[in-house]
Design a protein around this motif. Structure first.
Motif, PDB file in Angstrom:
ATOM      1  N   VAL A   1       1.732  15.403  24.954  1.00 43.32           N
ATOM      2  CA  VAL A   1       1.821  14.092  24.306  1.00 43.32           C
ATOM      3  C   VAL A   1       2.653  13.170  25.188  1.00 43.32           C
ATOM      4  CG1 VAL A   1       2.796  12.796  22.364  1.00 43.32           C
ATOM      5  CG2 VAL A   1       1.486  14.879  21.949  1.00 43.32           C
TER       6      VAL A   1
ATOM      7  N   ALA B   1      -6.569   1.674  17.980  1.00 48.17           N
ATOM      8  CA  ALA B   1      -6.952   3.060  18.230  1.00 48.17           C
ATOM      9  C   ALA B   1      -8.467   3.171  18.192  1.00 48.17           C
ATOM     10  CB  ALA B   1      -6.343   3.998  17.198  1.00 48.17           C
TER      11      ALA B   1
ATOM     12  N   LEU C   1       0.287   5.642  23.247  1.00 50.29           N
ATOM     13  CA  LEU C   1       0.316   7.069  22.935  1.00 50.29           C
ATOM     14  C   LEU C   1      -0.927   7.706  23.538  1.00 50.29           C
ATOM     15  CD1 LEU C   1       1.175   9.636  21.260  1.00 50.29           C
ATOM     16  CD2 LEU C   1      -0.143   8.649  19.365  1.00 50.29           C
ATOM     17  N   HIS C   2      -0.738   8.819  24.222  1.00 51.75           N
ATOM     18  CA  HIS C   2      -1.842   9.592  24.790  1.00 51.75           C
ATOM     19  C   HIS C   2      -1.642  11.037  24.370  1.00 51.75           C
ATOM     20  CE1 HIS C   2      -4.154  11.841  27.822  1.00 51.75           C
ATOM     21  NE2 HIS C   2      -4.823  10.736  28.071  1.00 51.75           N
ATOM     22  N   VAL C   3      -2.645  11.611  23.725  1.00 50.15           N
ATOM     23  CA  VAL C   3      -2.573  12.992  23.252  1.00 50.15           C
ATOM     24  C   VAL C   3      -3.644  13.804  23.951  1.00 50.15           C
ATOM     25  CG1 VAL C   3      -2.747  14.527  21.259  1.00 50.15           C
ATOM     26  CG2 VAL C   3      -1.708  12.258  21.001  1.00 50.15           C
TER      27      VAL C   3
ATOM     28  N   GLN D   1      -7.290  14.162  18.096  1.00 53.64           N
ATOM     29  CA  GLN D   1      -7.353  13.033  17.173  1.00 53.64           C
ATOM     30  C   GLN D   1      -6.475  13.269  15.950  1.00 53.64           C
ATOM     31  OE1 GLN D   1     -11.605  13.043  16.740  1.00 53.64           O
ATOM     32  NE2 GLN D   1     -11.893  11.371  18.217  1.00 53.64           N
TER      33      GLN D   1
ATOM     34  N   ARG E   1      -2.969  12.721  17.109  1.00 51.96           N
ATOM     35  CA  ARG E   1      -2.762  11.288  17.323  1.00 51.96           C
ATOM     36  C   ARG E   1      -2.550  10.556  16.006  1.00 51.96           C
ATOM     37  NH1 ARG E   1      -7.854   8.085  18.456  1.00 51.96           N
ATOM     38  NH2 ARG E   1      -8.082   8.770  16.293  1.00 51.96           N
ATOM     39  N   ASP E   2      -3.407  10.814  15.028  1.00 52.31           N
ATOM     40  CA  ASP E   2      -3.309  10.086  13.766  1.00 52.31           C
ATOM     41  C   ASP E   2      -1.989  10.377  13.060  1.00 52.31           C
ATOM     42  OD1 ASP E   2      -5.800   9.100  14.329  1.00 52.31           O
ATOM     43  OD2 ASP E   2      -6.871  10.416  12.940  1.00 52.31           O
TER      44      ASP E   2
ATOM     45  N   GLU F   1      -6.129   8.494  22.066  1.00 53.70           N
ATOM     46  CA  GLU F   1      -5.148   7.496  22.483  1.00 53.70           C
ATOM     47  C   GLU F   1      -4.936   6.448  21.395  1.00 53.70           C
ATOM     48  OE1 GLU F   1      -7.588   6.834  26.207  1.00 53.70           O
ATOM     49  OE2 GLU F   1      -5.557   6.625  27.040  1.00 53.70           O
ATOM     50  N   HIS F   2      -3.830   5.758  21.516  1.00 55.53           N
ATOM     51  CA  HIS F   2      -3.513   4.648  20.608  1.00 55.53           C
ATOM     52  C   HIS F   2      -2.610   3.669  21.353  1.00 55.53           C
ATOM     53  CE1 HIS F   2      -3.146   2.933  16.505  1.00 55.53           C
ATOM     54  NE2 HIS F   2      -2.009   2.464  16.973  1.00 55.53           N
TER      55      HIS F   2
END
Length: 332
Positions: free
Chosen positions: A296, A24, A57-59, A37, A40-41, A67-68
């Motif tokens: 998301v 991330a 993952l896209h937020v 963020q 996402r976290d 993203e992550h």
């Protein structure tokens, strides 16, 4: 791989377990995290606690993005997320006056022998899974008959009964092809190109037509572009890509679909729920969930946990209404 069907829900593939890694981009320590963020976290923690086999993952919250990744960022099959692209294709053609979603489709398939009641089936019925024609998925769906579309319309219709079927979407795109030619060629300047997806390939059936209800491979962020387009009413970066009505039709005009939570109502490619969300949902956990101004997107390889993770995502997004620092009761 084998399909598994749950009551009231579409078929999903039994997943494989991919190699996992995690990565991330974190915010600077002296800067407060953005809403994206923060979400996402929290979702990374939810995903890892659940053991959900996610790829990416896209937020998106407003214009903020976070993203992550858990696995390499490559294009992967998005399964039934492709159905929303099919609905947009049909809507674009309707906006151009090439067809109407409410015309009976039988006349557009030359040589078709129609099952009882199929003469009243429209393109909208095919896209909303309400043709009433029963043709279940199989791993050899595209090769079980000489022509899947002709087989589909030869079966009787039970009226406006919900019956989730990839064959329904495939038949819809066969009908569309009679009016616009090759569907990918039609979409490239109108949708795919404006989304930066002009080079994507769509799997083809033995007759050369797109498989429609699946067969489209995209990266996580590329799937998120579709979600953002729908959230923004068909516009991208201030430019009109599809009409607002066509974008809205994907996630409105709900029809009764079943009784399982999150699978009670279906639009033209999207499901209503869970909670206040609507979502695109492909097999193995391909998810685009929209609540208010938040989108998301998850790509994954996990059937069993997808619905639970979708519900967790919506809880986090609904918590944004209380402010970016809102904490759910079960986290206190």
């Amino acid at each position: 791989m084998a399909w598994e069907r749950r009551a009231g829900a579409p078929p999903h593939l039994v997943p494989r377990c991919p190699a996992r890694q995690t990565r991330a981009v974190t915010s600077a320590p002296d800067r407060a995290p953005t809403r994206a963020q923060t979400v996402r976290d929290r979702l990374v923690a939810e995903v890892e606690l659940a053991g959900f086999r996610a790829h990416g993952l896209h937020v998106l919250v407003g214009d903020d993005v976070a993203e992550h990744r858990w696995s390499p960022d490559v294009r992967r099959e998005v399964h039934s997320v492709a159905k929303a692209v099919c609905a947009l294709a049909a809507g674009i053609a309707a906006d151009e006056g090439r067809l109407s979603l409410d015309e009976p489709v039988a006349a557009w398939l030359s040589g078709a022998e129609l099952g009882e009641g199929v003469d009243r089936v429209t393109l909208r019925h095919l896209l909303s899974m309400t043709s009433g024609v029963d043709l279940p998925w199989s791993p050899t769906l595209m090769t079980d008959w000489p022509d899947l579309a002709l087989e589909f319309v030869s079966r009787p219709s039970r009226g406006r009964v919900f019956q989730y079927s990839n064959a329904s979407t495939y038949t819809a795109m066969r009908v569309l092809a009679t009016r616009v030619g090759d569907v990918v060629d039609f979409l490239r300047p109108r949708l795919l190109g404006p989304l930066g997806l002009g080079d994507v390939a769509w799997e083809r059936c033995p007759l050369g037509f797109v498989t429609a209800g699946d067969g489209l491979a995209l990266r996580t962020e590329e799937v998120a572009r579709l979600g953002r387009l729908l959230r923004d009413g068909g516009a991208r970066r201030g430019r009109r890509v599809v009409s607002e009505a066509t974008a809205a039709a994907v996630h409105s005009g709900w029809v009764a679909a079943g009784t399982s939570p999150g699978y009670e109502r279906y639009g033209l490619g999207a499901w209503s729920g869970p909670g206040s969300a609507w979502r695109l949902h492909g097999a193995l956990g391909q998810l685009v969930l929209v609540v208010d101004d938040a989108v998301v997107t998850l790509t994954a390889d996990d059937h069993e946990r997808a619905d639970a993770v979708a519900a967790a995502v919506v809880r986090e997004l609904e918590a944004l209404r209380e402010g970016p620092s809102a904490v759910r009761a079960d986290q206190r």
